[in-house]
Design a protein around this motif. Sequence first.
Motif, PDB file in Angstrom:
ATOM      1  N   PHE A   1       1.100 -15.278-111.688  1.00  0.00           N
ATOM      2  CA  PHE A   1      -0.321 -15.553-111.879  1.00  0.00           C
ATOM      3  C   PHE A   1      -1.212 -14.535-111.174  1.00  0.00           C
ATOM      4  N   SER A   2      -0.620 -13.762-110.245  1.00  0.00           N
ATOM      5  CA  SER A   2      -1.438 -12.840-109.457  1.00  0.00           C
ATOM      6  C   SER A   2      -2.062 -11.754-110.317  1.00  0.00           C
ATOM      7  N   SER A   3      -1.451 -11.425-111.452  1.00  0.00           N
ATOM      8  CA  SER A   3      -1.996 -10.398-112.336  1.00  0.00           C
ATOM      9  C   SER A   3      -2.826 -10.991-113.463  1.00  0.00           C
ATOM     10  N   ASP A   4      -2.973 -12.300-113.468  1.00  0.00           N
ATOM     11  CA  ASP A   4      -3.733 -12.972-114.521  1.00  0.00           C
ATOM     12  C   ASP A   4      -5.227 -12.829-114.230  1.00  0.00           C
ATOM     13  N   PRO A   5      -6.000 -12.258-115.142  1.00  0.00           N
ATOM     14  CA  PRO A   5      -7.431 -12.066-114.857  1.00  0.00           C
ATOM     15  C   PRO A   5      -8.188 -13.366-114.663  1.00  0.00           C
ATOM     16  N   TYR A   6      -7.643 -14.483-115.155  1.00  0.00           N
ATOM     17  CA  TYR A   6      -8.347 -15.753-115.015  1.00  0.00           C
ATOM     18  C   TYR A   6      -8.283 -16.287-113.591  1.00  0.00           C
ATOM     19  N   LEU A   7      -7.344 -15.781-112.787  1.00  0.00           N
ATOM     20  CA  LEU A   7      -7.303 -16.201-111.391  1.00  0.00           C
ATOM     21  C   LEU A   7      -8.602 -15.837-110.685  1.00  0.00           C
ATOM     22  N   ARG A   8      -9.122 -14.674-110.962  1.00  0.00           N
ATOM     23  CA  ARG A   8     -10.375 -14.257-110.332  1.00  0.00           C
ATOM     24  C   ARG A   8     -11.493 -15.239-110.661  1.00  0.00           C
ATOM     25  N   HIS A   9     -11.529 -15.703-111.903  1.00  0.00           N
ATOM     26  CA  HIS A   9     -12.553 -16.669-112.297  1.00  0.00           C
ATOM     27  C   HIS A   9     -12.363 -18.000-111.564  1.00  0.00           C
ATOM     28  N   VAL A  10     -11.099 -18.407-111.377  1.00  0.00           N
ATOM     29  CA  VAL A  10     -10.820 -19.641-110.642  1.00  0.00           C
ATOM     30  C   VAL A  10     -11.298 -19.526-109.203  1.00  0.00           C
ATOM     31  N   LEU A  11     -10.962 -18.397-108.568  1.00  0.00           N
ATOM     32  CA  LEU A  11     -11.367 -18.194-107.174  1.00  0.00           C
ATOM     33  C   LEU A  11     -12.888 -18.123-107.047  1.00  0.00           C
ATOM     34  N   GLU A  12     -13.537 -17.457-108.005  1.00  0.00           N
ATOM     35  CA  GLU A  12     -14.997 -17.384-107.981  1.00  0.00           C
ATOM     36  C   GLU A  12     -15.606 -18.780-108.101  1.00  0.00           C
ATOM     37  N   TYR A  13     -15.021 -19.591-108.972  1.00  0.00           N
ATOM     38  CA  TYR A  13     -15.521 -20.961-109.155  1.00  0.00           C
ATOM     39  C   TYR A  13     -15.342 -21.765-107.868  1.00  0.00           C
ATOM     40  N   ILE A  14     -14.168 -21.655-107.240  1.00  0.00           N
ATOM     41  CA  ILE A  14     -13.916 -22.399-106.006  1.00  0.00           C
ATOM     42  C   ILE A  14     -14.892 -21.970-104.914  1.00  0.00           C
ATOM     43  N   HIS A  15     -15.110 -20.667-104.775  1.00  0.00           N
ATOM     44  CA  HIS A  15     -16.011 -20.187-103.719  1.00  0.00           C
ATOM     45  C   HIS A  15     -17.455 -20.640-103.969  1.00  0.00           C
ATOM     46  N   ALA A  16     -17.800 -20.826-105.235  1.00  0.00           N
ATOM     47  CA  ALA A  16     -19.160 -21.261-105.554  1.00  0.00           C
ATOM     48  C   ALA A  16     -19.328 -22.773-105.428  1.00  0.00           C
ATOM     49  N   HIS A  17     -18.224 -23.521-105.518  1.00  0.00           N
ATOM     50  CA  HIS A  17     -18.332 -24.979-105.602  1.00  0.00           C
ATOM     51  C   HIS A  17     -17.472 -25.725-104.578  1.00  0.00           C
ATOM     52  N   TYR A  18     -16.957 -25.045-103.554  1.00  0.00           N
ATOM     53  CA  TYR A  18     -16.019 -25.717-102.656  1.00  0.00           C
ATOM     54  C   TYR A  18     -16.644 -26.880-101.896  1.00  0.00           C
ATOM     55  N   ALA A  19     -17.962 -26.902-101.783  1.00  0.00           N
ATOM     56  CA  ALA A  19     -18.624 -28.019-101.106  1.00  0.00           C
ATOM     57  C   ALA A  19     -18.863 -29.203-102.047  1.00  0.00           C
ATOM     58  N   ASP A  20     -18.570 -29.015-103.332  1.00  0.00           N
ATOM     59  CA  ASP A  20     -18.744 -30.077-104.320  1.00  0.00           C
ATOM     60  C   ASP A  20     -17.405 -30.757-104.586  1.00  0.00           C
ATOM     61  N   GLU A  21     -17.435 -31.815-105.378  1.00  0.00           N
ATOM     62  CA  GLU A  21     -16.195 -32.462-105.804  1.00  0.00           C
ATOM     63  C   GLU A  21     -15.539 -31.589-106.867  1.00  0.00           C
ATOM     64  N   ILE A  22     -14.292 -31.213-106.637  1.00  0.00           N
ATOM     65  CA  ILE A  22     -13.569 -30.350-107.561  1.00  0.00           C
ATOM     66  C   ILE A  22     -12.327 -31.079-108.049  1.00  0.00           C
ATOM     67  N   HIS A  23     -12.049 -30.967-109.344  1.00  0.00           N
ATOM     68  CA  HIS A  23     -10.866 -31.579-109.930  1.00  0.00           C
ATOM     69  C   HIS A  23      -9.900 -30.511-110.419  1.00  0.00           C
ATOM     70  N   ILE A  24      -8.630 -30.815-110.323  1.00  0.00           N
ATOM     71  CA  ILE A  24      -7.597 -29.887-110.780  1.00  0.00           C
ATOM     72  C   ILE A  24      -7.805 -29.524-112.250  1.00  0.00           C
ATOM     73  N   ASP A  25      -8.145 -30.511-113.066  1.00  0.00           N
ATOM     74  CA  ASP A  25      -8.308 -30.242-114.497  1.00  0.00           C
ATOM     75  C   ASP A  25      -9.383 -29.202-114.758  1.00  0.00           C
ATOM     76  N   ALA A  26     -10.461 -29.213-113.967  1.00  0.00           N
ATOM     77  CA  ALA A  26     -11.523 -28.224-114.145  1.00  0.00           C
ATOM     78  C   ALA A  26     -11.018 -26.829-113.811  1.00  0.00           C
ATOM     79  N   LEU A  27     -10.256 -26.699-112.720  1.00  0.00           N
ATOM     80  CA  LEU A  27      -9.712 -25.401-112.346  1.00  0.00           C
ATOM     81  C   LEU A  27      -8.676 -24.929-113.355  1.00  0.00           C
ATOM     82  N   ALA A  28      -7.833 -25.850-113.805  1.00  0.00           N
ATOM     83  CA  ALA A  28      -6.799 -25.481-114.774  1.00  0.00           C
ATOM     84  C   ALA A  28      -7.407 -25.012-116.092  1.00  0.00           C
TER      85      ALA A  28
END
Length: 270
Positions: A163-190
């Motif tokens: 997964f380290s070479s998957d470009p979508y990982l960057r989008h996942v990490l960006e989303y987490i960094h933007a929303h880590y103080a909010d409620e996050i669900h696995i399904d949204a990240l997946a």
Amino acid sequence: MIVQIVTPQLELWRIGGQFSNLPHAHEGEFQVTVPVNGTCFFTQENKEYMVAGGSGLVQHPLENHSFNMGHDAEVLVFKIGRGSLQELVPYTELEFAVRQAFDPTIVSRHFRRWMGALLACDPTDRLAQEETETAVLQFLLGNLAGSHDHASKTYTDLPVGAFSSDPYLRHVLEYIHAHYADEIHIDALASIALQSRFHFIRSFKNAVGVTPYQYVLLLRIEEAMRRLERTELSVTDISCSLGFSSPSQFYRAFARSAGMTPEKWRNSRT
């Protein structure tokens, strides 16, 4: 002795001592019953089974079953919705062998860890719950013999770091960094990663080194440390603003990470 934990995806039961129940069936759930001590006597679809340590029995949805056991016996019971397992192998019609083989020592060790994790988890913290649910489902699917055998290997056994070479990982990490103080669900990240949640948790850990929940917790604690050091906000205000369900949950997480309470951390920085 009966211990039960129920989550949105599954039920875990530990039953020890004299026990019997009436014949019943589960409409949309599989049940996996694993004796870890003594012997259980099952009646399932008008057939009799004697099940002891080292083996297990699967009850498919709508199969009528009951069991009884003596005072020296103990069983672990997993109840899982058909849809929860189907997500892991989406293109396979699930059909398990009735009799299964389990190492009672291994399954007991895992079971204690899962129960402990779910008991320690705040019920409103779905991200932590989902990770434990996924661990249980992956363990079962990896150990049960059935129609999924070939599909589960090709679907889940990806190379470490794939997964380290998957470009979508960057989008996942960006989303987490933007929303880590909010409620996050696995399904949204997946969904951002374009993967099933079962595949995603394993892929994320292979790439980042920790699970999504652990990563979110790390970001929250790091930000809490900054706020404790640089602001005069109360510990309660900080915990609420960073997505913790309660100050007590924040205290436990902070102490595990920092080795001291938030107040001691703040005082050590002044």
